[in-house]
Design an enzyme around this catalytic site. Sequence first.
Site, PDB file in Angstrom:
ATOM      1  N   PRO A 159      12.149   3.950  84.864  1.00 42.34           N
ATOM      2  CA  PRO A 159      10.804   3.692  85.404  1.00 42.34           C
ATOM      3  C   PRO A 159      10.564   2.449  85.270  1.00 42.34           C
ATOM      4  O   PRO A 159      10.437   1.896  83.913  1.00 42.34           O
ATOM      5  CB  PRO A 159      10.107   4.612  84.841  1.00 42.34           C
ATOM      6  N   GLU A 160      10.125   1.619  86.166  1.00 44.65           N
ATOM      7  CA  GLU A 160       9.413   0.268  86.185  1.00 44.65           C
ATOM      8  C   GLU A 160       8.121   0.300  86.126  1.00 44.65           C
ATOM      9  O   GLU A 160       7.505   1.516  86.264  1.00 44.65           O
ATOM     10  CB  GLU A 160       9.869  -0.491  87.448  1.00 44.65           C
TER      11      GLU A 160
END
Length: 271
Positions: free
Chosen positions: A2-3
């Site tokens: 997840p960015e």
Amino acid sequence: MPELPEVETTCRGIAPAVRSRRIDSVIVRQHRLRWPLPKTFAAQLEKQRILAVGRRAKYLVLQLERGSLIVHLGMSGSLRVLPTATAPLKHDHVDIALDSGQCLRFNDPRRFGSMHYTEDDPLQHALLKNLAPEPLGDEFHVEYLAKKTARRSVAIKQLLMNANLVVGVGNIYASEALFRAGVRPTRPARKVSRAELGKLVPAIKTVLNDAIRAGGTTLRDYVNADGTPGYFRQKLFVYERVGEPCRKCKTLIKQLTQGQRSTYYCPTCQQ
Ligand SMILES: [Zn+2]
């Protein structure tokens, strides 16, 4: 992984369901996360109301009545809002059951994610206090970037991905922002002109905001906060498009490796 946009999407996604809700109970099925959850974890959270949900870098910060819960999704973590009665699946490690009959469920197959409870200022927590500026914040501006790139001979893309300079600009976003700014990723940072930095800063903000608006980019094991599967993929110009024609000039997109990460660029549009 997840960015920043996925974490922001999670933040916005869970907020309506958890804000102002009281935590009835906390179920810990697996305490061995990146850092083990203390035995007191559930008791510390229970009976507190959730006042707000925010984000700092890739940390979610749930502000409670007496303290804060700091959550990191690690490599593969997700937070979803589900009816508390929903049977847990493998890797559903923590449930935070709310007085609404719903729970905030933390799933993390690889267990690089973490949860920390603190009654001190969460921004002064050891994990958060030394973080660089937010890319979407006012403190990330051209003067700041110019100061950080001066005299640095490292490639501009690698500098942008350095969390000591700015947090949360991952590979996808660095690649896409450099395309939009017309800057070749391999250029030594100090050789990127002020005018180019002036394009790069808004380009970074734009690609991140576009991704947030699209609900995060495509990630295999990311789940939207409301539990809906799948992703919206934003329109990417260069990332993972090697050999395909540039959307602007039709030149074939090239790929190279920088610091063990793939870099994509258009040899015509990016000089
Ligand atoms: Zn091009």
